[in-house]
Design a protein around this motif. Sequence first.
Motif, mmCIF file in Angstrom:
data_model
loop_
_atom_site.group_PDB
_atom_site.id
_atom_site.type_symbol
_atom_site.label_atom_id
_atom_site.label_comp_id
_atom_site.label_asym_id
_atom_site.label_seq_id
_atom_site.Cartn_x
_atom_site.Cartn_y
_atom_site.Cartn_z
ATOM 1 N N THR A 150 0.820 -1.219 0.000
ATOM 2 C CA THR A 150 0.000 0.000 0.000
ATOM 3 C C THR A 150 0.851 1.264 0.000
ATOM 4 O OG1 THR A 150 -0.149 0.017 2.433
ATOM 5 C CG2 THR A 150 -1.876 -1.160 1.233
ATOM 6 N N THR A 151 2.127 1.146 0.364
ATOM 7 C CA THR A 151 2.987 2.335 0.389
ATOM 8 C C THR A 151 3.102 2.973 -0.998
ATOM 9 O OG1 THR A 151 4.969 0.964 0.081
ATOM 10 C CG2 THR A 151 4.344 1.510 2.350
ATOM 11 N N GLY A 152 2.969 2.156 -2.048
ATOM 12 C CA GLY A 152 3.063 2.671 -3.407
ATOM 13 C C GLY A 152 1.902 3.561 -3.806
ATOM 14 N N LEU A 153 0.811 3.535 -3.025
ATOM 15 C CA LEU A 153 -0.314 4.424 -3.294
ATOM 16 C C LEU A 153 -0.087 5.810 -2.701
ATOM 17 C CD1 LEU A 153 -3.310 1.970 -2.709
ATOM 18 C CD2 LEU A 153 -2.255 2.651 -4.873
ATOM 19 N N LEU A 154 0.883 5.907 -1.794
ATOM 20 C CA LEU A 154 1.233 7.194 -1.199
ATOM 21 C C LEU A 154 2.472 7.799 -1.850
ATOM 22 C CD1 LEU A 154 0.709 6.273 2.566
ATOM 23 C CD2 LEU A 154 -0.738 7.781 1.206
ATOM 24 N N GLY A 181 3.082 12.993 -0.606
ATOM 25 C CA GLY A 181 2.972 11.574 -0.286
ATOM 26 C C GLY A 181 4.261 10.909 0.132
ATOM 27 N N TYR A 182 5.393 11.562 -0.115
ATOM 28 C CA TYR A 182 6.679 10.918 0.165
ATOM 29 C C TYR A 182 6.862 10.559 1.634
ATOM 30 C CZ TYR A 182 9.027 11.160 -4.353
ATOM 31 O OH TYR A 182 9.410 10.930 -5.654
ATOM 32 N N LEU A 183 6.805 11.562 2.520
ATOM 33 C CA LEU A 183 7.090 11.294 3.937
ATOM 34 C C LEU A 183 6.079 10.347 4.572
ATOM 35 C CD1 LEU A 183 8.423 14.716 5.321
ATOM 36 C CD2 LEU A 183 9.695 12.674 4.635
ATOM 37 N N PRO A 184 4.759 10.505 4.343
ATOM 38 C CA PRO A 184 3.814 9.525 4.894
ATOM 39 C C PRO A 184 4.074 8.105 4.379
ATOM 40 C CG PRO A 184 2.646 11.516 4.272
ATOM 41 C CD PRO A 184 4.040 11.662 3.758
ATOM 42 N N GLY A 364 -6.191 14.704 1.533
ATOM 43 C CA GLY A 364 -6.044 13.702 0.486
ATOM 44 C C GLY A 364 -5.141 12.559 0.899
ATOM 45 N N ILE A 365 -4.021 12.876 1.541
ATOM 46 C CA ILE A 365 -3.100 11.831 1.997
ATOM 47 C C ILE A 365 -3.743 10.998 3.111
ATOM 48 C CG2 ILE A 365 -0.846 11.371 3.014
ATOM 49 C CD1 ILE A 365 -0.776 12.431 0.122
ATOM 50 N N VAL A 366 -4.437 11.669 4.027
ATOM 51 C CA VAL A 366 -5.137 10.958 5.107
ATOM 52 C C VAL A 366 -6.195 10.030 4.522
ATOM 53 C CG1 VAL A 366 -6.708 11.246 7.070
ATOM 54 C CG2 VAL A 366 -4.703 12.723 6.856
ATOM 55 N N LEU A 367 -6.967 10.538 3.571
ATOM 56 C CA LEU A 367 -8.032 9.745 2.945
ATOM 57 C C LEU A 367 -7.468 8.510 2.262
ATOM 58 C CD1 LEU A 367 -11.013 9.501 1.907
ATOM 59 C CD2 LEU A 367 -10.303 10.884 -0.045
ATOM 60 N N VAL A 368 -6.419 8.678 1.480
ATOM 61 C CA VAL A 368 -5.840 7.552 0.744
ATOM 62 C C VAL A 368 -5.266 6.514 1.702
ATOM 63 C CG1 VAL A 368 -3.976 6.874 -0.813
ATOM 64 C CG2 VAL A 368 -5.408 8.850 -1.368
ATOM 65 N N LEU A 369 -4.523 6.937 2.717
ATOM 66 C CA LEU A 369 -3.977 5.984 3.682
ATOM 67 C C LEU A 369 -5.092 5.265 4.420
ATOM 68 C CD1 LEU A 369 -1.777 4.599 5.260
ATOM 69 C CD2 LEU A 369 -1.551 6.635 6.692
ATOM 70 N N ASN A 370 -6.122 5.986 4.783
ATOM 71 C CA ASN A 370 -7.263 5.375 5.459
ATOM 72 C C ASN A 370 -7.865 4.258 4.610
ATOM 73 O OD1 ASN A 370 -10.042 4.974 6.394
ATOM 74 N ND2 ASN A 370 -9.662 6.725 7.727
ATOM 75 N N LEU A 414 -3.162 7.898 12.367
ATOM 76 C CA LEU A 414 -3.441 8.891 13.411
ATOM 77 C C LEU A 414 -2.317 9.915 13.511
ATOM 78 C CD1 LEU A 414 -4.962 6.568 16.175
ATOM 79 C CD2 LEU A 414 -6.178 8.178 14.695
ATOM 80 N N LEU A 415 -1.074 9.466 13.373
ATOM 81 C CA LEU A 415 0.064 10.401 13.405
ATOM 82 C C LEU A 415 -0.036 11.414 12.260
ATOM 83 C CD1 LEU A 415 3.052 8.007 14.220
ATOM 84 C CD2 LEU A 415 2.087 9.767 15.720
ATOM 85 N N ILE A 416 -0.338 10.908 11.068
ATOM 86 C CA ILE A 416 -0.443 11.787 9.903
ATOM 87 C C ILE A 416 -1.650 12.709 10.026
ATOM 88 C CG2 ILE A 416 -0.866 11.799 7.400
ATOM 89 C CD1 ILE A 416 0.792 9.199 7.300
ATOM 90 N N LEU A 417 -2.726 12.196 10.609
ATOM 91 C CA LEU A 417 -3.940 12.996 10.774
ATOM 92 C C LEU A 417 -3.712 14.170 11.715
ATOM 93 C CD1 LEU A 417 -7.019 13.471 10.487
ATOM 94 C CD2 LEU A 417 -7.342 11.815 12.351
ATOM 95 N N TYR A 418 -3.084 13.916 12.864
ATOM 96 C CA TYR A 418 -2.968 14.939 13.901
ATOM 97 C C TYR A 418 -1.633 15.690 13.897
ATOM 98 C CZ TYR A 418 -7.338 13.186 15.783
ATOM 99 O OH TYR A 418 -8.667 12.830 15.946
#
Length: 432
Positions: A150-154, A181-184, A364-370, A414-418
């Motif tokens: 899934t990392t390839g989607l970020l 998307g790189y750091l997440p 967008g990054i939060v949504l995709v990771l979720n 959660l880390l990326i969200l907050y």
Amino acid sequence: MEVLSIIVLFVSFFVLLMMKVPVAYSIGISTTLSLLLNIDNLPGITTIAQRMTTGIDSFALLAIPFFVLAGEIMKRGGIANRLINFAKSLVVSLPGGLAYVNVLASMLFGAISGSAIAATSAIGSIMTDRMEEEGFPREFSASVNITSSTTGLLIPPSNILIVYALASGGAASVAALFIAGYLPGILLGVALMGYIAFVAIKRDFSKGDRLPFIQIWTYFRKAFFSLLLLVIVVGGIVAGIFTATEASVIAVLYAAVLALVYGVIKTKDFPSILLTSAKTTAVVMFLICTSMAMSWLFSFEGIPELMSTFLLDQFSNKFIIFLVINVILLIIGTFMDITPAVLIFTPIFLPVVMELGMDPVHFGIVLVLNLCIGLCTPPVGTILFVGSGVANVSVSQVIKPLLPFLAIMVIVLLLILYIPQITMILPDLFGL
């Protein structure tokens, strides 16, 4: 009538899903039924057809078929093996080194191909047997492969980030999403490797001999031109040299030349590669068609405004609202594929989070990771079934070792969200 049409929309959609009707057909049929409660049959059906057509009338979406084609060429062109060998040279001396290789290779190949499914099948088909020879249970190997893909989607270039840019209505640019998307993506990969390190020490997994620098350099040199694609594509977009669509064409040409030079595929193989890519693209674009029609219907019925009013009235704390939205998305992700979920729910939740001060790129990054978490969970989890099939183990065998990895993904979410700086530091640095 609005309330009735909303009820019909959601009830018919979930009933069709439970009847195992394909997602795209479920979306299209439920959208049509709901709209026909408000207007006559002929204009209603005409409107749906029109919205499906105009929904894919976007220059940015041209990038998807080309990135799909580039990914298919890379999958068959021997690139996966070169990336795996390079990744292995870096971490083989660590306990459980092959598990780290799985994660690193998935990150690299997933980023280059832009497809989690391609990463799952390409890396999993190679790594599962290798890991079993080193004493790793097949179900554990499958769990590593499923979650790391899934990392390839970020990490860019990512097709789903292009889809989100479309769904955001221009609020988030493709360039900003790619660089964000790189750091997440890297954080997720590192977190998964952290858990692998814990398991490796606890179970006393084997480790290989440390390779000399000259051998690591040899593997890097062989993988260099594959890795260079990331620099060319993303660097060109961020620098404004070309658009994401133009970058996708460059990726195809680059991958084709590279695969021919490597000699793994011949010119006679391209017709079958084109056919496979066309089939994949057709499925994705049909999903986008019907999802865009449903997204328009949501706006027509005023659902985003209703959702915004409800959340803001029920909760006074924005952090609680963010958490509620993510719980809803986690549930949605378990039974809906990521592309329609992004297209349908972005117009609903994006106005809410923007009103509360969240940047659309961050969301967008939060949504995709979720939704990536949903790809790894039953009952719909596409990557879960692909990863289990590649490893030749049943889904029920994979679930138990998969749970800790899913917990790691939720913690990273959660880390990326907050902590928005994780996502926004690079776009801010580049002025995107």
